[in-house]
Design a protein around this motif. Structure first.
Motif, PDB file in Angstrom:
ATOM      1  N   GLY A 204       0.753  -1.183  -0.096  1.00 42.31           N
ATOM      2  CA  GLY A 204      -0.120  -0.279  -0.128  1.00 42.31           C
ATOM      3  C   GLY A 204       0.844   1.110  -0.071  1.00 42.31           C
ATOM      4  N   PRO A 205       0.339   2.568  -0.286  1.00 47.11           N
ATOM      5  CA  PRO A 205       0.990   3.530  -0.316  1.00 47.11           C
ATOM      6  C   PRO A 205       1.550   4.019   1.099  1.00 47.11           C
ATOM      7  CG  PRO A 205      -1.221   4.268  -0.394  1.00 47.11           C
ATOM      8  CD  PRO A 205      -1.339   2.676  -0.532  1.00 47.11           C
ATOM      9  N   SER A 206       2.775   4.725   1.242  1.00 51.32           N
ATOM     10  CA  SER A 206       3.059   5.548   2.292  1.00 51.32           C
ATOM     11  C   SER A 206       2.022   6.117   2.917  1.00 51.32           C
ATOM     12  CB  SER A 206       4.509   6.110   2.050  1.00 51.32           C
ATOM     13  OG  SER A 206       4.759   6.731   3.243  1.00 51.32           O
ATOM     14  N   LEU A 207       2.044   6.291   4.422  1.00 50.90           N
ATOM     15  CA  LEU A 207       1.155   7.080   5.186  1.00 50.90           C
ATOM     16  C   LEU A 207       1.766   8.030   5.665  1.00 50.90           C
ATOM     17  CD1 LEU A 207      -0.990   4.433   6.468  1.00 50.90           C
ATOM     18  CD2 LEU A 207      -1.388   5.572   4.614  1.00 50.90           C
ATOM     19  N   ASN A 208       2.939   8.402   5.156  1.00 53.47           N
ATOM     20  CA  ASN A 208       3.626   9.303   5.568  1.00 53.47           C
ATOM     21  C   ASN A 208       3.179  10.706   4.920  1.00 53.47           C
ATOM     22  OD1 ASN A 208       6.551  11.414   5.349  1.00 53.47           O
ATOM     23  ND2 ASN A 208       6.829  10.149   7.305  1.00 53.47           N
ATOM     24  N   GLY A 209       2.937  11.807   5.784  1.00 51.86           N
ATOM     25  CA  GLY A 209       2.564  13.029   5.177  1.00 51.86           C
ATOM     26  C   GLY A 209       0.896  12.953   4.798  1.00 51.86           C
ATOM     27  N   LEU A 210       0.279  11.880   5.204  1.00 52.87           N
ATOM     28  CA  LEU A 210      -1.051  11.634   4.622  1.00 52.87           C
ATOM     29  C   LEU A 210      -2.195  12.806   4.844  1.00 52.87           C
ATOM     30  CD1 LEU A 210      -3.270   9.525   3.833  1.00 52.87           C
ATOM     31  CD2 LEU A 210      -3.351   8.917   6.230  1.00 52.87           C
ATOM     32  N   PHE A 211      -2.139  13.557   6.267  1.00 51.52           N
ATOM     33  CA  PHE A 211      -3.295  14.378   6.243  1.00 51.52           C
ATOM     34  C   PHE A 211      -2.939  15.559   5.476  1.00 51.52           C
ATOM     35  CE2 PHE A 211      -3.233  11.849  10.040  1.00 51.52           C
ATOM     36  CZ  PHE A 211      -4.598  11.617  10.281  1.00 51.52           C
ATOM     37  N   GLY A 212      -3.867  16.049   4.807  1.00 49.49           N
ATOM     38  CA  GLY A 212      -4.011  17.136   3.790  1.00 49.49           C
ATOM     39  C   GLY A 212      -3.689  16.604   2.362  1.00 49.49           C
ATOM     40  N   ARG A 213      -3.383  15.418   2.181  1.00 46.87           N
ATOM     41  CA  ARG A 213      -3.173  14.762   0.951  1.00 46.87           C
ATOM     42  C   ARG A 213      -4.537  14.474   0.344  1.00 46.87           C
ATOM     43  NH1 ARG A 213      -0.150   9.324   0.588  1.00 46.87           N
ATOM     44  NH2 ARG A 213       1.423  10.289   1.887  1.00 46.87           N
TER      45      ARG A 213
ATOM     46  N   ALA B 270      -8.534   2.923  -9.908  1.00 48.22           N
ATOM     47  CA  ALA B 270      -8.937   3.839 -10.474  1.00 48.22           C
ATOM     48  C   ALA B 270     -10.110   4.411  -9.491  1.00 48.22           C
ATOM     49  CB  ALA B 270      -9.887   3.207 -11.736  1.00 48.22           C
ATOM     50  N   SER B 271     -10.771   3.826  -8.746  1.00 48.37           N
ATOM     51  CA  SER B 271     -11.670   4.181  -7.767  1.00 48.37           C
ATOM     52  C   SER B 271     -11.267   5.139  -6.673  1.00 48.37           C
ATOM     53  CB  SER B 271     -12.373   3.167  -7.237  1.00 48.37           C
ATOM     54  OG  SER B 271     -11.623   2.340  -6.484  1.00 48.37           O
ATOM     55  N   MET B 272     -10.053   4.828  -6.280  1.00 46.27           N
ATOM     56  CA  MET B 272      -9.306   5.971  -5.380  1.00 46.27           C
ATOM     57  C   MET B 272      -8.824   7.098  -6.011  1.00 46.27           C
ATOM     58  SD  MET B 272      -8.138   6.201  -2.356  1.00 46.27           S
ATOM     59  CE  MET B 272      -8.492   4.843  -1.347  1.00 46.27           C
ATOM     60  N   LYS B 273      -8.428   6.828  -7.269  1.00 45.79           N
ATOM     61  CA  LYS B 273      -7.789   8.088  -7.919  1.00 45.79           C
ATOM     62  C   LYS B 273      -9.290   9.033  -8.193  1.00 45.79           C
ATOM     63  CE  LYS B 273      -3.986   6.179 -10.540  1.00 45.79           C
ATOM     64  NZ  LYS B 273      -3.582   5.677 -11.943  1.00 45.79           N
ATOM     65  N   ASP B 274     -10.280   8.423  -8.611  1.00 49.40           N
ATOM     66  CA  ASP B 274     -11.565   9.111  -8.816  1.00 49.40           C
ATOM     67  C   ASP B 274     -12.052   9.818  -7.690  1.00 49.40           C
ATOM     68  OD1 ASP B 274     -11.430   8.295 -11.569  1.00 49.40           O
ATOM     69  OD2 ASP B 274     -13.050   6.624 -11.246  1.00 49.40           O
ATOM     70  N   ALA B 275     -11.806   9.153  -6.444  1.00 46.73           N
ATOM     71  CA  ALA B 275     -12.272   9.751  -5.191  1.00 46.73           C
ATOM     72  C   ALA B 275     -11.682  11.000  -4.910  1.00 46.73           C
ATOM     73  CB  ALA B 275     -12.089   8.555  -4.103  1.00 46.73           C
ATOM     74  N   GLY B 276     -10.298  11.123  -5.296  1.00 48.79           N
ATOM     75  CA  GLY B 276      -9.298  12.162  -5.108  1.00 48.79           C
ATOM     76  C   GLY B 276      -9.791  13.196  -5.877  1.00 48.79           C
ATOM     77  N   ASP B 277      -9.834  12.793  -7.274  1.00 46.92           N
ATOM     78  CA  ASP B 277     -10.111  13.906  -8.084  1.00 46.92           C
ATOM     79  C   ASP B 277     -11.787  14.387  -7.864  1.00 46.92           C
ATOM     80  OD1 ASP B 277      -7.982  13.577  -9.576  1.00 46.92           O
ATOM     81  OD2 ASP B 277      -9.116  12.094 -11.200  1.00 46.92           O
ATOM     82  N   GLY B 278     -12.412  13.567  -7.185  1.00 45.63           N
ATOM     83  CA  GLY B 278     -13.806  14.063  -6.599  1.00 45.63           C
ATOM     84  C   GLY B 278     -13.838  15.116  -5.397  1.00 45.63           C
ATOM     85  N   GLY B 279     -12.577  15.148  -4.879  1.00 47.73           N
ATOM     86  CA  GLY B 279     -12.416  16.040  -3.707  1.00 47.73           C
ATOM     87  C   GLY B 279     -12.038  15.327  -2.244  1.00 47.73           C
ATOM     88  N   LEU B 280     -11.739  14.087  -2.303  1.00 43.95           N
ATOM     89  CA  LEU B 280     -11.536  13.823  -1.365  1.00 43.95           C
ATOM     90  C   LEU B 280     -10.012  13.781  -0.792  1.00 43.95           C
ATOM     91  CD1 LEU B 280     -12.195  11.614   1.091  1.00 43.95           C
ATOM     92  CD2 LEU B 280     -11.281   9.496  -0.337  1.00 43.95           C
ATOM     93  N   VAL B 281      -9.928  14.292   0.385  1.00 41.06           N
ATOM     94  CA  VAL B 281      -8.613  14.830   1.016  1.00 41.06           C
ATOM     95  C   VAL B 281      -8.607  14.157   2.193  1.00 41.06           C
ATOM     96  CG1 VAL B 281      -7.190  16.657   1.711  1.00 41.06           C
ATOM     97  CG2 VAL B 281      -8.510  16.904  -0.443  1.00 41.06           C
TER      98      VAL B 281
END
Length: 129
Positions: free
Chosen positions: A52-61, A73-84
């Motif tokens: 899985g991805p590093s969780l270092n610096g997670l908050f605000g990412r 693709a769903s995680m990328k879409d969630a980020g593109d949809g505004g999930l921070v």
């Protein structure tokens, strides 16, 4: 003296006491124990990806954006949809990852204990400064 005033004062003291504040913020040491459930796939104390991805610096990412990790693709879409990632979004995700981000590759079923999540968040915050 009116007992309602006494109860109001007592409730205020409990809520505003340092012990009460600490309970809401979580215990990073206890969170380190909870993180052991995550450590097979994630690392927090360095910027290195594992399964899985590093969780270092997670908050605000923004979700799905850590460099050099092949997100679903769903995680990328969630980020593109505004999930921070912040406390609220991470808490929701950790309760049930597959509900928060349908189609996530993360196989972990989630944490059901709110205190474990609070402690885990306190642990991860150490690595997001």
């Amino acid at each position: 003296m009116d007992y309602r005033v006494v109860l109001l004062i007592a409730a205020s003291v409990i809520v505003l006491s340092p012990a009460g504040a600490g309970a809401q913020e979580g215990d990073a040491t206890a969170g380190a124990e909870v993180f052991k459930k995550c450590a097979t796939c994630h690392i927090a104390d360095s910027d290195t990806n594992k399964v899985g991805p590093s969780l270092n610096g997670l908050f605000g990412r923004k979700a799905g954006t850590h460099p050099n990790f092949a997100y679903s693709a769903s995680m990328k879409d969630a980020g593109d949809g505004g999930l921070v990632w912040d406390e609220a979004t991470l808490r929701d995700y950790l309760h049930n990852p597959r509900v928060k981000v349908k189609g996530t590759k993360m196989a972990f079923v989630g944490l059901k204990d709110d205190q474990e999540i609070t402690n885990l968040i306190a642990y991860l915050k150490q690595y997001s400064k």
